[in-house]
Motif scaffolding. Structure first.
Motif, short mmCIF file in Angstrom:
data_model
loop_
_atom_site.label_atom_id
_atom_site.label_comp_id
_atom_site.label_asym_id
_atom_site.label_seq_id
_atom_site.Cartn_x
_atom_site.Cartn_y
_atom_site.Cartn_z
N SER A 169 4.14 -19.21 -7.75
CA SER A 169 4.70 -19.30 -6.40
C SER A 169 5.96 -20.15 -6.34
O SER A 169 6.57 -20.28 -5.28
CB SER A 169 3.66 -19.89 -5.44
OG SER A 169 3.25 -21.18 -5.87
N PHE A 170 6.35 -20.74 -7.49
CA PHE A 170 7.51 -21.64 -7.52
C PHE A 170 8.10 -21.59 -8.92
O PHE A 170 7.36 -21.41 -9.89
CB PHE A 170 7.04 -23.07 -7.17
CG PHE A 170 8.16 -24.08 -7.10
CD1 PHE A 170 8.95 -24.18 -5.97
CD2 PHE A 170 8.40 -24.95 -8.16
CE1 PHE A 170 9.98 -25.10 -5.90
CE2 PHE A 170 9.43 -25.88 -8.10
CZ PHE A 170 10.21 -25.95 -6.96
N PRO A 171 9.41 -21.74 -9.08
CA PRO A 171 9.99 -21.73 -10.42
C PRO A 171 9.35 -22.80 -11.31
O PRO A 171 9.31 -23.97 -10.94
CB PRO A 171 11.47 -22.02 -10.16
CG PRO A 171 11.71 -21.54 -8.78
CD PRO A 171 10.44 -21.82 -8.03
N GLY A 172 8.85 -22.38 -12.45
CA GLY A 172 8.18 -23.34 -13.31
C GLY A 172 7.50 -22.69 -14.48
O GLY A 172 8.05 -21.80 -15.13
N SER A 173 6.25 -23.10 -14.75
CA SER A 173 5.52 -22.65 -15.92
C SER A 173 4.09 -22.32 -15.56
O SER A 173 3.51 -22.93 -14.66
CB SER A 173 5.51 -23.76 -17.00
OG SER A 173 6.81 -24.22 -17.30
N ILE A 174 3.52 -21.35 -16.27
CA ILE A 174 2.09 -21.05 -16.19
C ILE A 174 1.47 -21.43 -17.52
O ILE A 174 1.96 -21.03 -18.58
CB ILE A 174 1.84 -19.57 -15.88
CG1 ILE A 174 2.34 -19.22 -14.47
CG2 ILE A 174 0.34 -19.24 -15.98
CD1 ILE A 174 2.20 -17.74 -14.12
#
Length: 226
Positions: free
Chosen positions: A78-83
């Motif tokens: 849901s937000f720029p980043g990492s899973i």
């Protein structure tokens, strides 16, 4: 269950389920799926619903089941980043920042985690309540920015700027310390408090907390008086 994590700044986890397998997602987490995936929305009882709400997750969760044949479901961040994927086992729970939970196998349980000291809750950067992920199975979490994994030996510590603590194993201990010196506190630009995590265990550090992004954007948002 097989999975792949694709994408860089806006990642998605694509899960392949065998017939009859289930996956739990937060409400609104599904991005796309095969037509044989059956969805069931559940709250899991008033207490669990309340706990999820306080820990930053959605009140209701969706359970997807692959019916008759193998199926596929994709859950997007849901937000720029990492899973990141975590293998949860009995007695080895994970403590994560609020809203980190993305999806998991059905044997994984999401609950609240209270920081033991009141000060660490109010001044630690991400609120008094965190998420605890326990049980048995695969769990996926979303973090802000790039994620660095750091392992601590018994008694070893790491000092973390507010908001950069993404997750840690339950074996770690967390506390808050004030920044020494009045000039450092008020002129150093690093805030008044830092989070201190003590091993043994692992910590996951995020490079761009959403709170930092919000603070950086405030000067560019027109005020209502203009």
């Amino acid at each position: 269950m097989k999975y792949t994590i694709q994408g860089e700044t806006l990642p998605v986890v694509i899960c392949e389920l065998e017939a009859g397998e289930k996956i739990i997602t937060e409400g609104g987490g599904m991005a796309w799926m095969s037509p044989n995936m059956k969805m069931e929305t559940t709250g899991g009882g008033l207490g669990k619903m309340f706990g999820r709400a306080l820990s930053g997750d959605t009140i209701f969760q969706n359970i997807y089941t692959s019916e008759r044949t193998d199926g596929m479901i994709a859950i997007a961040s849901s937000f720029p980043g990492s899973i990141k994927a975590f293998e949860i086992t009995p007695g080895n729970a994970m403590i994560m920042q609020k809203s980190a939970f993305l999806a998991s196998e059905s044997g994984v349980e999401l609950s609240m985690h209270f920081r033991k000291k009141l000060g660490s809750g109010f001044f630690g950067g991400e609120g008094f309540i965190m998420q605890k992920i326990s049980g048995n199975g695969l769990a996926f979490a979303e973090f802000d920015g790039h994620v660095i994994e750091h392992e601590l030996r018994a008694g070893e510590q790491i000092v973390i700027d507010t908001g950069h603590l993404a997750a840690m194993t339950e074996s770690c201990q967390m506390d808050i310390q004030t920044v020494p010196g009045l000039k450092n506190k008020f002129l150093g630009g690093e805030g008044l408090f830092n989070t201190v995590v003590t091993g043994p265990g692992k910590v996951w550090l995020q490079t761009m907390p959403i709170s930092n992004v919000a603070g950086a954007l405030i000067p560019y948002i027109p005020s209502s008086n203009n």
